[in-house]
Design a protein around this motif. Sequence first.
Motif, PDB file in Angstrom:
ATOM      1  N   ALA A 183     -10.786  -7.150 -11.640  1.00 42.74           N
ATOM      2  CA  ALA A 183     -12.021  -7.238 -10.852  1.00 42.74           C
ATOM      3  C   ALA A 183     -12.401  -5.867 -10.314  1.00 42.74           C
ATOM      4  CB  ALA A 183     -11.845  -8.230  -9.705  1.00 42.74           C
ATOM      5  N   ASP A 184     -13.679  -5.681 -10.104  1.00 45.35           N
ATOM      6  CA  ASP A 184     -14.222  -4.470  -9.491  1.00 45.35           C
ATOM      7  C   ASP A 184     -15.260  -4.880  -8.458  1.00 45.35           C
ATOM      8  OD1 ASP A 184     -12.896  -2.371 -11.042  1.00 45.35           O
ATOM      9  OD2 ASP A 184     -14.098  -3.079 -12.732  1.00 45.35           O
ATOM     10  N   ILE A 185     -15.726  -3.902  -7.714  1.00 48.03           N
ATOM     11  CA  ILE A 185     -16.865  -4.087  -6.811  1.00 48.03           C
ATOM     12  C   ILE A 185     -18.015  -3.250  -7.349  1.00 48.03           C
ATOM     13  CG2 ILE A 185     -17.742  -3.746  -4.467  1.00 48.03           C
ATOM     14  CD1 ILE A 185     -14.772  -3.913  -3.554  1.00 48.03           C
ATOM     15  N   VAL A 186     -19.219  -3.809  -7.307  1.00 48.69           N
ATOM     16  CA  VAL A 186     -20.403  -3.032  -7.681  1.00 48.69           C
ATOM     17  C   VAL A 186     -21.380  -3.041  -6.515  1.00 48.69           C
ATOM     18  CG1 VAL A 186     -20.164  -3.443 -10.156  1.00 48.69           C
ATOM     19  CG2 VAL A 186     -21.514  -5.034  -8.786  1.00 48.69           C
ATOM     20  N   GLN A 187     -22.053  -1.914  -6.340  1.00 42.18           N
ATOM     21  CA  GLN A 187     -23.047  -1.753  -5.271  1.00 42.18           C
ATOM     22  C   GLN A 187     -24.288  -1.117  -5.876  1.00 42.18           C
ATOM     23  OE1 GLN A 187     -22.042   1.102  -2.161  1.00 42.18           O
ATOM     24  NE2 GLN A 187     -23.018  -0.198  -0.612  1.00 42.18           N
ATOM     25  N   GLN A 188     -25.414  -1.819  -5.778  1.00 34.77           N
ATOM     26  CA  GLN A 188     -26.638  -1.305  -6.389  1.00 34.77           C
ATOM     27  C   GLN A 188     -27.046   0.013  -5.740  1.00 34.77           C
ATOM     28  OE1 GLN A 188     -29.940  -3.964  -6.830  1.00 34.77           O
ATOM     29  NE2 GLN A 188     -28.693  -5.648  -7.598  1.00 34.77           N
ATOM     30  N   LYS A 189     -27.441   0.974  -6.583  1.00 31.67           N
ATOM     31  CA  LYS A 189     -27.822   2.289  -6.067  1.00 31.67           C
ATOM     32  C   LYS A 189     -29.165   2.251  -5.349  1.00 31.67           C
ATOM     33  CE  LYS A 189     -25.179   5.047  -9.394  1.00 31.67           C
ATOM     34  NZ  LYS A 189     -25.214   6.104 -10.434  1.00 31.67           N
ATOM     35  N   ASN A 190     -30.076   1.393  -5.824  1.00 38.03           N
ATOM     36  CA  ASN A 190     -31.410   1.351  -5.205  1.00 38.03           C
ATOM     37  C   ASN A 190     -31.482   0.396  -4.015  1.00 38.03           C
ATOM     38  OD1 ASN A 190     -31.196  -1.023  -6.602  1.00 38.03           O
ATOM     39  ND2 ASN A 190     -33.216  -0.915  -7.564  1.00 38.03           N
ATOM     40  N   ASP A 191     -30.409  -0.359  -3.760  1.00 44.16           N
ATOM     41  CA  ASP A 191     -30.341  -1.245  -2.596  1.00 44.16           C
ATOM     42  C   ASP A 191     -28.872  -1.434  -2.245  1.00 44.16           C
ATOM     43  OD1 ASP A 191     -30.472  -3.137  -0.622  1.00 44.16           O
ATOM     44  OD2 ASP A 191     -31.609  -4.614  -1.780  1.00 44.16           O
ATOM     45  N   THR A 192     -28.355  -0.596  -1.355  1.00 46.71           N
ATOM     46  CA  THR A 192     -26.915  -0.578  -1.070  1.00 46.71           C
ATOM     47  C   THR A 192     -26.438  -1.816  -0.313  1.00 46.71           C
ATOM     48  OG1 THR A 192     -27.351   0.731   0.925  1.00 46.71           O
ATOM     49  CG2 THR A 192     -26.765   1.935  -1.093  1.00 46.71           C
ATOM     50  N   THR A 193     -27.363  -2.685   0.115  1.00 53.03           N
ATOM     51  CA  THR A 193     -26.938  -3.947   0.734  1.00 53.03           C
ATOM     52  C   THR A 193     -26.517  -4.965  -0.321  1.00 53.03           C
ATOM     53  OG1 THR A 193     -29.170  -4.918   0.751  1.00 53.03           O
ATOM     54  CG2 THR A 193     -28.531  -3.566   2.651  1.00 53.03           C
ATOM     55  N   LYS A 194     -26.851  -4.704  -1.578  1.00 54.58           N
ATOM     56  CA  LYS A 194     -26.494  -5.612  -2.664  1.00 54.58           C
ATOM     57  C   LYS A 194     -25.118  -5.217  -3.212  1.00 54.58           C
ATOM     58  CE  LYS A 194     -30.192  -8.228  -2.895  1.00 54.58           C
ATOM     59  NZ  LYS A 194     -30.100  -9.680  -2.623  1.00 54.58           N
ATOM     60  N   ILE A 195     -24.102  -5.963  -2.766  1.00 54.63           N
ATOM     61  CA  ILE A 195     -22.711  -5.700  -3.148  1.00 54.63           C
ATOM     62  C   ILE A 195     -22.133  -6.980  -3.748  1.00 54.63           C
ATOM     63  CG2 ILE A 195     -20.455  -4.892  -2.351  1.00 54.63           C
ATOM     64  CD1 ILE A 195     -21.854  -3.750   0.125  1.00 54.63           C
ATOM     65  N   TYR A 196     -21.372  -6.835  -4.830  1.00 53.62           N
ATOM     66  CA  TYR A 196     -20.773  -7.996  -5.491  1.00 53.62           C
ATOM     67  C   TYR A 196     -19.356  -7.652  -5.951  1.00 53.62           C
ATOM     68  CZ  TYR A 196     -25.785  -8.947  -6.101  1.00 53.62           C
ATOM     69  OH  TYR A 196     -27.131  -9.115  -5.901  1.00 53.62           O
ATOM     70  N   GLN A 197     -18.503  -8.665  -5.995  1.00 56.32           N
ATOM     71  CA  GLN A 197     -17.258  -8.543  -6.759  1.00 56.32           C
ATOM     72  C   GLN A 197     -17.551  -9.055  -8.154  1.00 56.32           C
ATOM     73  OE1 GLN A 197     -13.444  -9.460  -4.936  1.00 56.32           O
ATOM     74  NE2 GLN A 197     -12.805 -10.594  -6.762  1.00 56.32           N
ATOM     75  N   VAL A 198     -17.075  -8.343  -9.164  1.00 57.61           N
ATOM     76  CA  VAL A 198     -17.379  -8.695 -10.546  1.00 57.61           C
ATOM     77  C   VAL A 198     -16.088  -8.966 -11.305  1.00 57.61           C
ATOM     78  CG1 VAL A 198     -17.519  -6.230 -11.145  1.00 57.61           C
ATOM     79  CG2 VAL A 198     -18.493  -7.923 -12.690  1.00 57.61           C
ATOM     80  N   GLU A 199     -16.082 -10.061 -12.083  1.00 59.77           N
ATOM     81  CA  GLU A 199     -14.916 -10.449 -12.880  1.00 59.77           C
ATOM     82  C   GLU A 199     -15.375 -10.961 -14.236  1.00 59.77           C
ATOM     83  OE1 GLU A 199     -12.879 -13.493 -10.780  1.00 59.77           O
ATOM     84  OE2 GLU A 199     -12.620 -12.313  -8.949  1.00 59.77           O
TER      85      GLU A 199
END
Length: 541
Positions: free
Chosen positions: A387-403
């Motif tokens: 798993a990783d974490i991703v954070q959108q560059k154009n909206d840093t409030t958008k954070i997800y764990q990705v699997e």
Amino acid sequence: MRTEEGMAIVKEDMKKAREYEVNQRKYEIDEVLKLTKAQSAIDVCFLVDCTGSMSAYIDATKTQIRQLTDTIIKLHATKPHLAFVGYRDIDENIEKLDFTDDVNIFKMYLDQVNATGGDDTCEDVFSALEIIPQLSWSNPNHIIIHICDAPCHGKSYHKLQGPDADKYAKGDPKNRELSKLLLDIKRLKITYCTIQLNESTKMMFDEFAFIYGTISEMHVKDPAALMKNICITTSSCILSGIESTMSSFRTSDKTIKPYIMLNEEPYWDDFEAHTVHTIEIMYPNTMNDIFQPLFVGKGSGQIKIAPHPFTKGSLRFAFYGQFSSDGCDLVDVVFKEFISSDPRGNSLQVYQEHLEIQVIAQFLADKFNTELTTTFRTPTYIIYADADIVQQKNDTTKIYQVERRFHQAWQKWSNNSGGVSVAEYSTILQAFSHWTHNITAGRLMVVDLQGARSEGAYLLTDPAIHCDNILRFKHTRTNLGVKGMGSFFRTHICSEVCSKLKLPVQQFPSGSDEIYQILESIDKLDCETIECEPTMLYKDD
């Protein structure tokens, strides 16, 4: 003020702040465990056809009832409340015992219940349904176990033929409405389960389900297996109730993000890719590493994510999506986002804590798999999803764990407060939690085991970790410390897997032998072991 005095004041303030934080966390843990125990209480009503053909199942209920009470006490630390409603035919005696937590009273009552009566084939089910809401339902979980081999009166409920099939083919002679009877029961939030001993009752329960909603069926053809099946169903009902309550508890003071569920994967060619920062928690090198904050690595990538989640757990929404890291091709993934809209619960720090827990569980699972390989000829491995974490560059409030996406059926084998699935009991997974406690000298334990089962492996995700330091992973709120570990051992019964791995045996309470017969493992291990000592890992490795 001298520098030394100022430093002393600062240190004293820091000490008091930590003591306050520790005491606050202890209080929170006690509240969680108290709530879990309260939500484990259950009312079990046996609704039984007591005509002549049912004697074997009435006797089985009487002689096997301690299997149920012992299992619930062992697995959930609470006595079930038991009630009995027995019915026969129109104007024949109704048997009624209101709820009691004394199994001896229940047994003595059943001693005087005889399987007699039954004028025609159909029975007076409506009179029994009428009594159910009159019972003293008091616990958080309610369940009916309806055992029968004949339908109710009325040709709308069966296809029986012949003069002795149904003397009231036009329906209930007392003109009671089925919808009212069932809705009075449904208002009490009762789980309705059936044991249908032949096909003649199927049409009746189909009609019941049209009004009531879900009515589940247990398939029991041998009276000797009656209570084992009831134990499995009752325990599953309790675990489901705990999960639902804990989900509400964790979010009771929070606003939930206003998503609409949509279980349909989008056509990805129509979606724009977002550039993201990627964050990974570095895999530990040694056992000592897991007791310290792990290192963080960073990169970049692209994602495509569905606008609506396809499911919701107690903490997070899950979205279909695609992910590409460092220029690789897009692959199918699941994105997980916290359900609370509180910014404090959606910080990058919170996501990193959850991911660090998963990486530590992955590290320990790899070590455990090595133990299995050196001990069993055909081991079933435990694999945690990368798993990783991703954070959108154009909206840093958008954070997800990705699997990576699981395509197998999702299952939950245990929770973080000692709950364990009886229906899908796994000696391998139970031994894994026990092993993590032993291998870390009691400093931590991996629990809350959930995911999917594939050929030769468990594919797991979203674990919890109990630590002796209750302030570690404090943002996840799932670390219940030493008390959480104690809750695991309260319900744990050491199996052959624990024995082969040379784990310290837990003391069995009385009745554990009978309970272990109910806890039939889904794991099929080759009991022949390799003749060598397993490689044990210690905290200073």
